[in-house]
Design a protein around this motif. Structure first.
Motif, short mmCIF file in Angstrom:
data_model
loop_
_atom_site.label_atom_id
_atom_site.label_comp_id
_atom_site.label_asym_id
_atom_site.label_seq_id
_atom_site.Cartn_x
_atom_site.Cartn_y
_atom_site.Cartn_z
N GLY A 109 -42.81 61.30 -14.16
CA GLY A 109 -43.03 61.09 -15.58
C GLY A 109 -41.76 60.83 -16.37
N GLY A 110 -40.62 60.88 -15.71
CA GLY A 110 -39.35 60.58 -16.36
C GLY A 110 -38.50 61.79 -16.70
N GLY A 111 -39.00 63.00 -16.45
CA GLY A 111 -38.26 64.20 -16.79
C GLY A 111 -37.24 64.60 -15.74
N ALA A 112 -36.34 65.48 -16.12
CA ALA A 112 -35.31 65.99 -15.21
C ALA A 112 -35.81 67.26 -14.54
CB ALA A 112 -34.02 66.27 -15.96
N VAL A 113 -35.50 67.42 -13.27
CA VAL A 113 -35.95 68.58 -12.50
C VAL A 113 -34.76 69.39 -12.03
CG1 VAL A 113 -37.11 69.33 -10.39
CG2 VAL A 113 -38.08 67.47 -11.74
N VAL A 114 -34.83 70.71 -12.24
CA VAL A 114 -33.84 71.64 -11.71
C VAL A 114 -34.51 72.44 -10.60
CG1 VAL A 114 -32.26 73.55 -12.21
CG2 VAL A 114 -32.75 71.83 -13.98
N PRO A 115 -34.06 72.33 -9.36
CA PRO A 115 -34.73 73.05 -8.27
C PRO A 115 -34.52 74.56 -8.37
CG PRO A 115 -32.73 71.99 -7.48
CD PRO A 115 -32.94 71.51 -8.89
N GLY A 116 -35.51 75.30 -7.87
CA GLY A 116 -35.41 76.75 -7.89
C GLY A 116 -34.19 77.28 -7.16
#
Length: 286
Positions: free
Chosen positions: A238-245
């Protein structure tokens, strides 16, 4: 005398904490044997009693479902853990002829540093998925990140005592809603912190993917096995940024290593680099 530390929880076989801690102590030149111990709330008191008869313990990392149960097993609670009533760390401190068990919460620092590393500035809209001890830590972390109000989505809206207490303690307005209503507010939020266990957010991920929702904010998905989660994949699509756990796990572990090693700020960027290497995270700019 050999030194010992451990991560406690159930289930625990998936934990990356032994890899993170062992890498750090090797780099620091300290021999601390760090293991994983599978414990439930029922078996925790017996373990802690047996531990009191042993020497050489430096610390315990505490994960679900023990983050509130551990409060009954320590001598003192310090810092934000006292406000939240949720702990993830026990440090063993020498006090003359005795050893004191001192509880801390490094999850808050772990969340704050992981989200800041993604370049997040104070965000007016924030969502937390899931309740429990980690959600309480997320409430406190969001307050430190400049958020004044949070929407919390859970399966059972009657079981959010820890998150409500955290919100009251740090002065955050908390709106509690059912998890089935989460997809649209989640997509629109500036920051989303999912504290749900692995696969528990798959339904929300499916809704986001099916609707083609745009996700302009940042998602921290605390679950890191399997990775990427369906939620993380849908969010990124969707275009968002992801920070992994794993980022959160890394940063909260850094604070634990500082306590267990008793070296404080000597646990520096070089140590953090080898911790990143141990779990496959890219090295950071400090």
């Amino acid at each position: 005398m050999s030194l010992r530390a451990a991560v406690l929880g159930h289930p625990i076989s998936h934990s990356k904490s032994p890899a993170l801690h062992s890498a750090a102590y090797a780099k620091l030149g300290i021999e601390i044997d760090y293991t994983a111990v599978d414990l439930t709330e029922r078996t925790l008191p017996g373990f802690m009693l047996e531990l009191s008869r042993q020497q050489g313990w430096r610390g315990l990392s505490v994960t679900m479902p023990l983050k509130t149960a551990m409060l009954k097993e320590v001598d003192e609670v310090r810092g934000v853990a006292k406000v939240l009533g949720v702990v993830n760390t026990v440090a063993f401190e020498d006090a003359g002829d005795t050893v004191r068990r001192v509880a801390y919460n490094t999850d808050v620092a772990g969340i704050v540093n992981a989200v800041r590393n993604a370049g997040v500035v104070p965000a007016p809209t924030a969502v937390i998925l899931g309740g429990g001890g980690t959600a309480a830590s997320a409430v406190a972390a969001l307050e430190l990140l400049g958020t004044g109000s949070v929407q919390l989505f859970v399966r059972d809206t009657s079981r959010v005592q820890e998150a409500r207490a955290a919100a009251a303690g740090v002065g955050v307005d908390l709106a509690v809603r059912h998890l089935s209503e989460a997809a649209e507010p989640t997509a629109a939020a500036d920051v989303v912190i999912s504290t749900l266990p692995p696969r528990a957010a798959d339904g929300i991920a499916g809704e986001l993917a099916a609707s083609g929702a745009r996700t302009a904010g940042v998602l921290l998905d605390v679950a890191y096995d399997p990775w990427p989660s369906m939620l993380a994949s849908a969010w990124q699509s969707g275009g968002g940024a992801v920070v992994p756990g794993l980022e959160m796990l890394l940063y909260q572990a850094v604070e634990q290593v500082r306590l267990f090693s008793r070296l404080g700020e000597e646990v520096n960027a070089a140590v953090i680099d080898v911790m990143c290497d141990a779990v496959g995270l890219p090295r950071r700019a400090y």
